[in-house]
Design a protein around this motif. Structure first.
Motif, PDB file in Angstrom:
ATOM      1  N   VAL A   1       0.843  -1.207   0.000  1.00  0.00           N
ATOM      2  CA  VAL A   1       0.000   0.000   0.000  1.00  0.00           C
ATOM      3  C   VAL A   1       0.871   1.247   0.000  1.00  0.00           C
ATOM      4  CG1 VAL A   1      -1.668   1.329   1.361  1.00  0.00           C
ATOM      5  CG2 VAL A   1      -1.997  -1.133   1.052  1.00  0.00           C
ATOM      6  N   SER A   2       1.872   1.270   0.851  1.00  0.00           N
ATOM      7  CA  SER A   2       2.777   2.417   0.925  1.00  0.00           C
ATOM      8  C   SER A   2       3.473   2.649  -0.415  1.00  0.00           C
ATOM      9  CB  SER A   2       3.819   2.179   2.019  1.00  0.00           C
ATOM     10  OG  SER A   2       4.773   3.211   2.026  1.00  0.00           O
ATOM     11  N   PHE A   3       3.965   1.581  -1.004  1.00  0.00           N
ATOM     12  CA  PHE A   3       4.676   1.695  -2.279  1.00  0.00           C
ATOM     13  C   PHE A   3       3.772   2.253  -3.372  1.00  0.00           C
ATOM     14  CE2 PHE A   3       5.852  -0.305  -6.361  1.00  0.00           C
ATOM     15  CZ  PHE A   3       7.088   0.295  -6.553  1.00  0.00           C
ATOM     16  N   PHE A   4       2.593   1.680  -3.531  1.00  0.00           N
ATOM     17  CA  PHE A   4       1.724   2.096  -4.631  1.00  0.00           C
ATOM     18  C   PHE A   4       1.051   3.452  -4.373  1.00  0.00           C
ATOM     19  CE2 PHE A   4       1.775  -2.552  -5.613  1.00  0.00           C
ATOM     20  CZ  PHE A   4       2.418  -2.434  -6.830  1.00  0.00           C
ATOM     21  N   GLN A   5       0.906   3.844  -3.111  1.00  0.00           N
ATOM     22  CA  GLN A   5       0.323   5.154  -2.824  1.00  0.00           C
ATOM     23  C   GLN A   5       1.348   6.277  -2.948  1.00  0.00           C
ATOM     24  OE1 GLN A   5      -1.488   4.934   1.074  1.00  0.00           O
ATOM     25  NE2 GLN A   5      -3.478   4.389   0.225  1.00  0.00           N
ATOM     26  N   ARG A   6       2.585   6.024  -2.550  1.00  0.00           N
ATOM     27  CA  ARG A   6       3.567   7.100  -2.403  1.00  0.00           C
ATOM     28  C   ARG A   6       4.597   7.203  -3.513  1.00  0.00           C
ATOM     29  NH1 ARG A   6       4.858   6.134   3.975  1.00  0.00           N
ATOM     30  NH2 ARG A   6       2.747   6.557   4.710  1.00  0.00           N
ATOM     31  N   GLU A   7       4.777   6.150  -4.271  1.00  0.00           N
ATOM     32  CA  GLU A   7       5.862   6.139  -5.257  1.00  0.00           C
ATOM     33  C   GLU A   7       5.302   6.297  -6.670  1.00  0.00           C
ATOM     34  OE1 GLU A   7       9.012   6.240  -4.330  1.00  0.00           O
ATOM     35  OE2 GLU A   7       8.362   6.096  -2.237  1.00  0.00           O
ATOM     36  N   ALA A   8       5.699   7.368  -7.339  1.00  0.00           N
ATOM     37  CA  ALA A   8       5.210   7.642  -8.697  1.00  0.00           C
ATOM     38  C   ALA A   8       5.556   6.503  -9.650  1.00  0.00           C
ATOM     39  CB  ALA A   8       5.789   8.959  -9.206  1.00  0.00           C
ATOM     40  N   ASN A   9       6.775   5.984  -9.556  1.00  0.00           N
ATOM     41  CA  ASN A   9       7.158   4.881 -10.452  1.00  0.00           C
ATOM     42  C   ASN A   9       6.316   3.640 -10.182  1.00  0.00           C
ATOM     43  OD1 ASN A   9       9.063   6.392 -11.779  1.00  0.00           O
ATOM     44  ND2 ASN A   9      10.784   5.626 -10.581  1.00  0.00           N
ATOM     45  N   GLY A  10       5.989   3.402  -8.925  1.00  0.00           N
ATOM     46  CA  GLY A  10       5.118   2.278  -8.600  1.00  0.00           C
ATOM     47  C   GLY A  10       3.736   2.447  -9.197  1.00  0.00           C
ATOM     48  N   GLN A  11       3.216   3.659  -9.151  1.00  0.00           N
ATOM     49  CA  GLN A  11       1.902   3.932  -9.727  1.00  0.00           C
ATOM     50  C   GLN A  11       1.918   3.764 -11.242  1.00  0.00           C
ATOM     51  OE1 GLN A  11       1.110   7.840  -8.206  1.00  0.00           O
ATOM     52  NE2 GLN A  11       0.793   7.097  -6.121  1.00  0.00           N
ATOM     53  N   ILE A  12       2.981   4.241 -11.874  1.00  0.00           N
ATOM     54  CA  ILE A  12       3.110   4.091 -13.334  1.00  0.00           C
ATOM     55  C   ILE A  12       3.178   2.616 -13.698  1.00  0.00           C
ATOM     56  CG2 ILE A  12       4.684   4.454 -15.285  1.00  0.00           C
ATOM     57  CD1 ILE A  12       5.416   7.182 -13.884  1.00  0.00           C
ATOM     58  N   GLN A  13       4.007   1.868 -12.967  1.00  0.00           N
ATOM     59  CA  GLN A  13       4.167   0.450 -13.283  1.00  0.00           C
ATOM     60  C   GLN A  13       2.898  -0.349 -12.995  1.00  0.00           C
ATOM     61  OE1 GLN A  13       7.811  -0.457 -11.250  1.00  0.00           O
ATOM     62  NE2 GLN A  13       9.012   0.636 -12.774  1.00  0.00           N
ATOM     63  N   LEU A  14       2.168   0.043 -11.961  1.00  0.00           N
ATOM     64  CA  LEU A  14       0.883  -0.614 -11.684  1.00  0.00           C
ATOM     65  C   LEU A  14      -0.105  -0.337 -12.814  1.00  0.00           C
ATOM     66  CD1 LEU A  14      -0.876  -2.282  -9.778  1.00  0.00           C
ATOM     67  CD2 LEU A  14      -1.501  -0.147  -8.623  1.00  0.00           C
ATOM     68  N   PHE A  15      -0.146   0.900 -13.303  1.00  0.00           N
ATOM     69  CA  PHE A  15      -1.019   1.251 -14.421  1.00  0.00           C
ATOM     70  C   PHE A  15      -0.658   0.425 -15.665  1.00  0.00           C
ATOM     71  CE2 PHE A  15      -1.758   3.769 -18.281  1.00  0.00           C
ATOM     72  CZ  PHE A  15      -3.136   3.911 -18.210  1.00  0.00           C
ATOM     73  N   ILE A  16       0.637   0.352 -15.968  1.00  0.00           N
ATOM     74  CA  ILE A  16       1.080  -0.435 -17.128  1.00  0.00           C
ATOM     75  C   ILE A  16       0.715  -1.907 -16.938  1.00  0.00           C
ATOM     76  CG2 ILE A  16       3.122  -1.263 -18.387  1.00  0.00           C
ATOM     77  CD1 ILE A  16       4.350   1.564 -17.826  1.00  0.00           C
ATOM     78  N   ALA A  17       0.894  -2.430 -15.726  1.00  0.00           N
ATOM     79  CA  ALA A  17       0.550  -3.827 -15.456  1.00  0.00           C
ATOM     80  C   ALA A  17      -0.933  -4.077 -15.702  1.00  0.00           C
ATOM     81  CB  ALA A  17       0.924  -4.187 -14.013  1.00  0.00           C
ATOM     82  N   VAL A  18      -1.778  -3.166 -15.247  1.00  0.00           N
ATOM     83  CA  VAL A  18      -3.223  -3.311 -15.462  1.00  0.00           C
ATOM     84  C   VAL A  18      -3.537  -3.277 -16.956  1.00  0.00           C
ATOM     85  CG1 VAL A  18      -5.475  -2.203 -15.112  1.00  0.00           C
ATOM     86  CG2 VAL A  18      -3.887  -2.462 -13.187  1.00  0.00           C
ATOM     87  N   MET A  19      -2.882  -2.374 -17.703  1.00  0.00           N
ATOM     88  CA  MET A  19      -3.118  -2.288 -19.154  1.00  0.00           C
ATOM     89  C   MET A  19      -2.675  -3.571 -19.858  1.00  0.00           C
ATOM     90  SD  MET A  19      -4.637   0.532 -19.805  1.00  0.00           S
ATOM     91  CE  MET A  19      -5.508   0.180 -18.296  1.00  0.00           C
ATOM     92  N   VAL A  20      -1.563  -4.139 -19.431  1.00  0.00           N
ATOM     93  CA  VAL A  20      -1.086  -5.401 -20.014  1.00  0.00           C
ATOM     94  C   VAL A  20      -2.092  -6.513 -19.716  1.00  0.00           C
ATOM     95  CG1 VAL A  20       0.701  -7.191 -19.828  1.00  0.00           C
ATOM     96  CG2 VAL A  20       1.362  -4.788 -20.048  1.00  0.00           C
ATOM     97  N   ILE A  21      -2.599  -6.556 -18.507  1.00  0.00           N
ATOM     98  CA  ILE A  21      -3.579  -7.587 -18.149  1.00  0.00           C
ATOM     99  C   ILE A  21      -4.864  -7.420 -18.951  1.00  0.00           C
ATOM    100  CG2 ILE A  21      -5.063  -8.400 -16.258  1.00  0.00           C
ATOM    101  CD1 ILE A  21      -2.587  -7.827 -14.406  1.00  0.00           C
ATOM    102  N   VAL A  22      -5.330  -6.187 -19.097  1.00  0.00           N
ATOM    103  CA  VAL A  22      -6.522  -5.933 -19.911  1.00  0.00           C
ATOM    104  C   VAL A  22      -6.276  -6.365 -21.357  1.00  0.00           C
ATOM    105  CG1 VAL A  22      -7.981  -4.092 -20.889  1.00  0.00           C
ATOM    106  CG2 VAL A  22      -7.458  -4.116 -18.433  1.00  0.00           C
ATOM    107  N   ALA A  23      -5.114  -5.991 -21.896  1.00  0.00           N
ATOM    108  CA  ALA A  23      -4.773  -6.384 -23.276  1.00  0.00           C
ATOM    109  C   ALA A  23      -4.685  -7.901 -23.396  1.00  0.00           C
ATOM    110  CB  ALA A  23      -3.455  -5.736 -23.698  1.00  0.00           C
TER     111      ALA A  23
END
Length: 120
Positions: free
Chosen positions: A16-38
């Motif tokens: 939670v701390s990583f994905f809430q506070r770290e911009a790179n974590g948020q970007i990588q989580l977004f990309i991961a979600v897009m890859v999963i959707v694709a």
């Protein structure tokens, strides 16, 4: 069992701390979600799912380790220090390397499907 659940709570707090506070974590989580959707949209195979999820796991894991290394280094020595710079650069380089390889793998898996989809 209680000890395991107690320790699991700390690990989940780390996520939670990583994905809430770290911009790179948020970007990588977004990309991961897009890859999963694709992956769902383009109906990748089970083997391709294993490869894609492994890539996602490696990149995010290395980013989390890189973040931890940077925070430790900044805590130990808040000033710019040549050795600390090398340590942080190497850790960031590991993340970059994994992201480049994961991107190439993603392109290998998705480009033929996109081409096939566009040709139909």
């Amino acid at each position: 069992m209680k000890a395991f659940i107690y320790r699991l709570k700390f690990a989940l707090q780390g996520w939670v701390s990583f994905f809430q506070r770290e911009a790179n974590g948020q970007i990588q989580l977004f990309i991961a979600v897009m890859v999963i959707v694709a992956g769902f949209a383009l109906r990748v195979s089970i083997t391709e799912w294993m490869i894609l999820l492994s890539c996602i796991g490696v990149v995010i894991t290395l980013e989390m380790i890189n973040t931890a290394i940077e925070k430790i280094c900044d805590h130990v020595n808040p000033q710019i220090h040549p050795t600390i710079k090398v340590i942080k650069d190497i850790a960031a380089g590991a993340v970059l390397w994994s992201a480049v390889i994961a991107s190439i793998i993603g392109l290998i898996i998705f480009i033929p499907r996109f081409i096939l989809m566009l040709s139909n």
